[in-house]
Design an enzyme around this catalytic site. Structure first.
Site, PDB file in Angstrom:
ATOM      1  N   CYS A   1      -7.221 -18.411 -84.517  1.00  0.00           N
ATOM      2  CA  CYS A   1      -6.304 -19.539 -84.551  1.00  0.00           C
ATOM      3  C   CYS A   1      -5.092 -19.227 -85.417  1.00  0.00           C
ATOM      4  O   CYS A   1      -4.964 -18.143 -85.978  1.00  0.00           O
ATOM      5  CB  CYS A   1      -7.013 -20.783 -85.106  1.00  0.00           C
TER       6      CYS A   1
ATOM      7  N   LEU B   1      -7.513 -21.074 -80.727  1.00  0.00           N
ATOM      8  CA  LEU B   1      -8.019 -20.200 -79.678  1.00  0.00           C
ATOM      9  C   LEU B   1      -9.521 -20.461 -79.614  1.00  0.00           C
ATOM     10  O   LEU B   1     -10.270 -20.057 -80.504  1.00  0.00           O
ATOM     11  CB  LEU B   1      -7.731 -18.730 -80.000  1.00  0.00           C
TER      12      LEU B   1
ATOM     13  N   ASN C   1      -8.640 -20.094 -89.652  1.00  0.00           N
ATOM     14  CA  ASN C   1      -8.315 -19.005 -88.732  1.00  0.00           C
ATOM     15  C   ASN C   1      -9.352 -17.921 -88.935  1.00  0.00           C
ATOM     16  O   ASN C   1      -9.331 -17.234 -89.956  1.00  0.00           O
ATOM     17  CB  ASN C   1      -6.902 -18.471 -89.032  1.00  0.00           C
ATOM     18  N   GLY C   2     -10.284 -17.768 -88.001  1.00  0.00           N
ATOM     19  CA  GLY C   2     -11.261 -16.700 -88.158  1.00  0.00           C
ATOM     20  C   GLY C   2     -12.617 -17.037 -87.605  1.00  0.00           C
ATOM     21  O   GLY C   2     -12.787 -17.966 -86.822  1.00  0.00           O
ATOM     22  N   GLU C   3     -13.581 -16.245 -88.046  1.00  0.00           N
ATOM     23  CA  GLU C   3     -14.975 -16.425 -87.642  1.00  0.00           C
ATOM     24  C   GLU C   3     -15.879 -16.184 -88.837  1.00  0.00           C
ATOM     25  O   GLU C   3     -15.686 -15.223 -89.585  1.00  0.00           O
ATOM     26  CB  GLU C   3     -15.365 -15.435 -86.527  1.00  0.00           C
TER      27      GLU C   3
ATOM     28  N   GLY D   1     -13.372  -0.233 -83.312  1.00  0.00           N
ATOM     29  CA  GLY D   1     -13.959   0.720 -84.253  1.00  0.00           C
ATOM     30  C   GLY D   1     -13.169   0.928 -85.529  1.00  0.00           C
ATOM     31  O   GLY D   1     -13.512   1.812 -86.321  1.00  0.00           O
TER      32      GLY D   1
END
Length: 670
Positions: free
Chosen positions: A2, A52, A76-78, A367
């Site tokens: 977001c 998002l 904003n994030g997870e 990665g």
């Protein structure tokens, strides 16, 4: 993923923050969250959010409040471990109205205060407003995967996911920071907390900030770990391999949590191949993977990508980063990066994220981080060779190891071995330098400050860059082993400020794509810090422990391939041949004089060399890209902001909450 923004009044005499201020802030970063938009407004605080949707798709719009509306969060994030955190909060009596990780974090803060950050395994930038205490809490993840900027003008504090959101406000001035420009042309990026713009700060990784009664308090809740030899891993190498295998598999597992499909980048290198293999073999045998090919053969890794595709049978998509496309989109990348860059390498990643979104995905695993954490870069091996050579500086044999490390440099007929040995030689006092590993790179890149204009040079007034780096080093840093020092410098200076920004969050979020990075799980970082240096670099074999731990997942042809740094072309993009476009405009004598950053005569002589068909050195290549991107930064953000038209989010698409509105956000989710 977001975008967030906010305005806090620092005294009671100001009019409350309003829609007319916040809507432009969230509209200019709508690429970060095209699915939903929301505002919270009260007498002191305005919060804005664009979403998002990835977890808790229905009813997860923000801002979100707690049960009584005293706390409000934008995020904003997870938080990848939200599934494990939620039951504990339910047992303590917290009530939930959504299935989002956002609400878990809000109640976690309500229960533990700032200490909640230590419980989160994730990548985030968040803001929580306590409308009873009139206190703002801002925080950023441990390693700095998600950005968070702020500025204070005396009466107000403004913050946002991107600087361009701050610049939409009429009270925020726009000017280039001369010291920061010097830092970019030395370290490739600005140093911690600094940005390329005067008065704009970035909350450092692993920090939180509280704002109350006009006072700002900033504290670290996490720092890069270091373990003295006696506190490192005490079991066998085999047991370390087994433990790493299980740990990284779990880091991948929790990063696959989403209510939308998750894909993976597949570059053809060890790191992305390993992550892709773990997903395909353990969680998803029809995984969608994505890669970049290059027009220039020396940059292309298609052969190794094809090996992994055949090995794992993934559903693969590929895009070609042609020289023309890199040139066409370089200005777009600078708009999203919001700082000068010294490489074109971020542009292909911008193109790659566009390919992913064209295939209707919002999330990929990547990665990045493995080289920093497990000792994969040539700069680490170079330091090891130079230290070995420095113990016998008269040796004629030891410096030959540099040819093994950099065969392509030593094959250059324009440079004799004697010249190169003199360049890399260890001089008196070098071995005691805390920045021994990076000094050559910084000194070399720093040569390009010669192109600065007289007015920029006068502002800098010979300010020593060395002191700025040393100021941020932890106590006892000089006593650490060489690899530990080198890794710390690489992660502290380069990782979050450049790799995770200009090559990570920014090119991905430009196309509304979230990247997730298992190698930067804080548990993996801590585990790697406990390993002895010879298990990371065995002789000159980089990432030795990582290769051994996953020998069954990745084919030998990929696992044991020569290290190929990710790069993209420069000369071929801008001078071979050169159409008449923005590049010539930005680098014209008039544009250089108007911006006032660089000396037009010196820049002109450098460009003439390329325009006549000549080849520049690596440092000169970086000068060209740095000067062009700095000119674009000035043009897009200082003299012609907004460079792109900002279409305001329609009022009927923005959900507004707060004390003066009909319902709290938690009610609307019921």
């Amino acid at each position: 993923m977001c975008g967030i923004a906010g305005i806090l009044n620092l005294n009671d005499t100001l009019a409350p923050p309003g829609r007319e201020e916040l809507v432009p802030m969230i509209s200019v970063i709508r690429h970060r969250g095209p699915d939903e938009a929301g505002l919270y407004l009260d007498d002191h605080m305005g919060l804005g959010h664009v979403r998002l949707s990835i977890i808790g798709l229905e009813g997860g719009g923000q801002p979100i409040s707690n049960e009584d509306g005293s706390l409000w969060i934008i995020y904003n994030g997870e938080a990848f471990n939200y599934v494990e955190l939620k039951p504990e909060l339910l047992q303590k009596g917290h009530r939930f109205t959504t299935d989002t990780d956002t609400e878990v974090l809000l109640h976690l803060y309500e229960e533990y205060g700032p200490a909640c950050l230590e419980k989160i395994n994730g990548q985030f930038a968040l803001a929580i407003w306590d409308n009873r205490k009139k206190e703002l809490f801002l925080a950023r993840d441990r390693i700095g995967i998600r950005p968070l900027f702020y500025t204070r003008n005396g009466r107000r504090l403004l913050f946002a996911s991107e600087i361009k959101a701050l610049f939409t406000h009429p009270d925020v001035p726009r000017a280039i920071n001369s010291e920061a420009l010097h830092q970019v042309f030395t370290f490739w990026t600005t140093l911690e907390g600094n940005t390329i713009f005067e008065g704009i700060r970035e909350l450092p990784p692993g920090h939180y900030m509280t704002v109350k009664d006009g006072h700002i308090t900033k504290r670290a809740f996490w720092t890069l770990p270091y373990y003295a030899p006696e506190n490192r891993w005490q079991s066998s190498f085999t047991e370390a391999c087994e433990a790493l295998h299980d740990l990284l598999l779990d880091a991948v597992r929790i990063r696959l949590r989403a209510d939308v499909p998750v894909g993976a980048y597949l570059s053809g290198g060890l790191d992305s191949s390993l992550i892709t293999a773990l997903i395909a073999r353990n969680f998803n045998n029809r995984l969608k993977t994505f890669s970049i090919g290059f027009q220039e053969g020396s940059f292309d890794e298609t052969r190794y990508q094809q090996e992994m595709i055949a090995h794992l049978q993934t559903d693969h998509r590929r895009t070609l980063a042609s020289n023309q496309l890199i040139r066409e989109h370089f200005a777009d990348l600078v708009w999203h990066a919001e700082k000068p860059i010294l490489r074109t390498a971020p542009v292909p990643l911008y193109l790659l994220s566009g390919l992913v979104r064209d295939n209707q995905l919002k999330v990929v695993l990547t990665g990045e981080g493995a080289d920093e954490v497990f000792g994969g870069y040539n700069i680490f091996k170079e330091a090891k060779i130079r230290q070995f050579w420095g113990r016998q500086p008269d040796s004629k044999v030891r410096p030959l190891l540099l040819q093994k490390l950099y065969p392509y440099i030593f094959k250059n007929p324009g440079r004799t071995s004697a010249f190169l040995y003199a360049f890399y030689a260890v001089k008196t006092g070098d071995m005691e330098d805390p920045c021994f590993s990076h000094r050559i790179r910084w000194n070399n890149t720093g040569k390009n400050i010669q192109f600065f204009s007289p007015q920029i040079a006068a502002k800098l007034n010979g300010a020593p860059w060395r002191d700025k780096v040393l100021e941020g080093l932890p106590p006892g840093f000089a006593d650490r082993d060489l690899l530990a020092r080198a890794q710390h410098l690489e992660m502290e200076v380069f990782l979050s400020n450049y790799l995770l920004s200009s090559q990570g969050d920014r090119p991905a979020m430009a196309n509304s794509l979230e990247i997730r990075l298992p190698f930067l799980d804080y548990r993996v970082i801590d585990f790697a810090a406990r390993m002895p240096p010879q298990w990371k670099i065995n002789g000159l074999n980089e990432k030795y422990l990582l290769k051994k731990s996953f020998s069954k997942e990745v084919p030998d042809i990929v696992r044991n391939r020569p290290k190929q740094p990710y790069r993209a072309p420069i000369r071929e993009v801008f001078f071979n041949p050169a159409p008449d476009d923005y590049v010539d405009t930005m680098l014209s004598e008039d544009s250089l004089r108007q911006a006032g950053l660089f000396d037009p005569q010196k820049v002109g002589r450098l460009l003439q060399k390329y325009r006549k068909g000549g080849h520049g050195s690596e440092v000169q290549n970086m000068a060209v890209v740095g000067i062009l991107s700095a000119q674009l930064t000035h043009y897009q953000f200082v003299s012609n902001f907004p460079w792109r038209t900002i279409d305001p989010i329609p009022q009927d698409k923005i959900l507004v909450t707060g004390p003066d509105y009909s319902s709290f956000s938690n009610m609307k989710h019921k």
